[in-house]
Design an enzyme around this catalytic site. Structure first.
Site, PDB file in Angstrom:
ATOM      1  N   ASP A  67       0.768  -1.239  -0.051  1.00  0.00           N
ATOM      2  CA  ASP A  67      -0.115  -0.093   0.072  1.00  0.00           C
ATOM      3  C   ASP A  67       0.762   1.122   0.137  1.00  0.00           C
ATOM      4  OD1 ASP A  67       1.001  -0.281   2.629  1.00  0.00           O
ATOM      5  OD2 ASP A  67      -1.013  -0.589   3.550  1.00  0.00           O
ATOM      6  N   ASN A 136      -7.394  -2.354  14.203  1.00  0.00           N
ATOM      7  CA  ASN A 136      -8.615  -2.461  13.746  1.00  0.00           C
ATOM      8  C   ASN A 136      -8.719  -3.821  13.055  1.00  0.00           C
ATOM      9  OD1 ASN A 136      -8.044  -1.527  11.384  1.00  0.00           O
ATOM     10  ND2 ASN A 136      -9.081   0.225  11.313  1.00  0.00           N
ATOM     11  N   HIS A 138      -7.084  -4.431  10.229  1.00  0.00           N
ATOM     12  CA  HIS A 138      -6.854  -3.955   8.603  1.00  0.00           C
ATOM     13  C   HIS A 138      -5.684  -4.726   8.262  1.00  0.00           C
ATOM     14  CE1 HIS A 138      -4.512   0.215   9.540  1.00  0.00           C
ATOM     15  NE2 HIS A 138      -3.950  -0.648   9.204  1.00  0.00           N
ATOM     16  N   GLU A 143      -9.567  -1.597   5.296  1.00  0.00           N
ATOM     17  CA  GLU A 143     -10.146  -1.138   6.639  1.00  0.00           C
ATOM     18  C   GLU A 143     -11.484  -2.479   6.798  1.00  0.00           C
ATOM     19  OE1 GLU A 143      -8.641   0.712   8.488  1.00  0.00           O
ATOM     20  OE2 GLU A 143      -8.365   2.553   7.922  1.00  0.00           O
TER      21      GLU A 143
HETATM   22  C1  GLP Z   1      -0.193   0.380   8.691  1.00  0.00           C
HETATM   23  C2  GLP Z   1       0.080  -0.395   7.320  1.00  0.00           C
HETATM   24  C3  GLP Z   1      -0.155  -1.836   7.389  1.00  0.00           C
HETATM   25  C4  GLP Z   1       0.312  -2.132   8.870  1.00  0.00           C
HETATM   26  C5  GLP Z   1      -0.132  -1.265  10.204  1.00  0.00           C
HETATM   27  C6  GLP Z   1       0.449  -1.596  11.513  1.00  0.00           C
HETATM   28  O1  GLP Z   1      -1.629   0.855   8.715  1.00  0.00           O
HETATM   29  N1  GLP Z   1      -0.738  -0.055   6.349  1.00  0.00           N
HETATM   30  O2  GLP Z   1      -0.008  -2.445   6.436  1.00  0.00           O
HETATM   31  O3  GLP Z   1       0.406  -3.364   9.161  1.00  0.00           O
HETATM   32  O4  GLP Z   1       0.243   0.201   9.775  1.00  0.00           O
HETATM   33  O5  GLP Z   1       1.507  -1.000  11.896  1.00  0.00           O
HETATM   34  P1  GLP Z   1       2.446  -1.468  13.010  1.00  0.00           P
HETATM   35  O6  GLP Z   1       3.190  -2.616  12.291  1.00  0.00           O
HETATM   36  O7  GLP Z   1       3.342  -0.278  13.207  1.00  0.00           O
HETATM   37  O8  GLP Z   1       1.624  -1.783  14.198  1.00  0.00           O
END
Ligand code: GLP
Length: 244
Positions: A67, A136, A138, A143
């Protein structure tokens, strides 16, 4: 589902690193799907280590990122382009032409997303996809209530995600409200998926995603349907998952 429980963040990163390393040794032109966020940073450090100490060859590997924020330039320090260059791409021997990341400044997002899907198909699909998980549920930026049939597209980020991401931006106004993301169907087509989760704050959502009902309300729950899913957790999360 294969569940690997680790004692620390370092061990989690090493286990994930081993799996990616073995996959590259087995298939030099591996199609590797990458994630951002704080969770996979240790894994990327392991891959850099494997390059420096063991000479692991990345020259034929093809990279697809999950993404990208919409509306920010790739040079922006908060872009996922920047993140990947900083943590991995600038430190290993890669062919720059083999890096595919969605362009957050595209003028025609529908066409661009279609092009991205086409590129994945042209490379015969993603062999190994790394995933983190949002609080959440995702995955990528899919989402809650994203369709399980969704493909790469432009999405609106929800309030909690915008709030979670605001820690990286100087003000709330600067946090992107939209993103481009691979869809859930795109992710599910990866031959193997590694889901990484670390820290107590992820315990509730990991339990829901892996042991709760498979529902579009919890996007990561779709992973229960994948035939080759490897989940790597730290031990703080594991009892919650095992004792349903
Ligand atoms: C962002 C990314 C996700 C990732 C998430 C969790 O939203 N788009 O791909 O899994 O963050 O991040 P973290 O690893 O910092 O908890």
């Amino acid at each position: 589902m294969k569940l690997i429980i680790t004692n620390s963040y370092d061990e989690l990163s090493q286990k994930a690193g081993q799996i990616v390393k073995q996959a590259i040794l087995k298939k030099a032109d591996l199609v590797l799907g990458l994630a951002t966020g704080s969770t996979p940073i240790g894994l990327y450090k392991e891959l850099v280590k494997a390059r420096n100490k063991e000479g692991l060859d990345f020259s034929k590997v093809i990279f697809f990122n999950l993404d990208e924020y919409f509306g920010i330039a790739s040079e922006n320090k908060n872009s996922y382009h920047y993140f990947m260059q900083k943590h991995l791409f600038s430190k290993i021997n890669i062919n720059q032409k083999s890096i595919f990341i969605l362009n957050g400044q595209t003028k025609n997002e529908a066409k661009h997303c279609q092009w991205y899907e086409g590129k994945i198909k042209e490379k015969k699909g993603i062999d190994l996809q790394i995933l983190g998980i949002g609080a959440n549920g995702h995955i990528g930026f899919n989402e809650p209530r994203s369709s399980f049939n969704s493909r790469t597209r432009l999405v609106n980020l929800n309030k909690q995600t915008i709030k979670d991401n605001s820690r990286f931006f100087s003000s709330m106004d600067d946090v992107p409200k939209k993103a481009l993301t691979m869809g859930l169907a795109t992710i599910m087509e990866a031959k193997t998926i590694i889901l990484l989760a670390f820290g107590k704050h992820k315990a509730k959502i990991i339990k829901k995603a892996l042991t709760g009902p498979i529902t579009e309300k919890v996007p990561a729950s779709v992973l229960q349907n994948h035939s080759d899913l490897i989940v790597i957790l730290d031990k703080k999360l594991s009892p919650i998952v095992i004792h349903r």
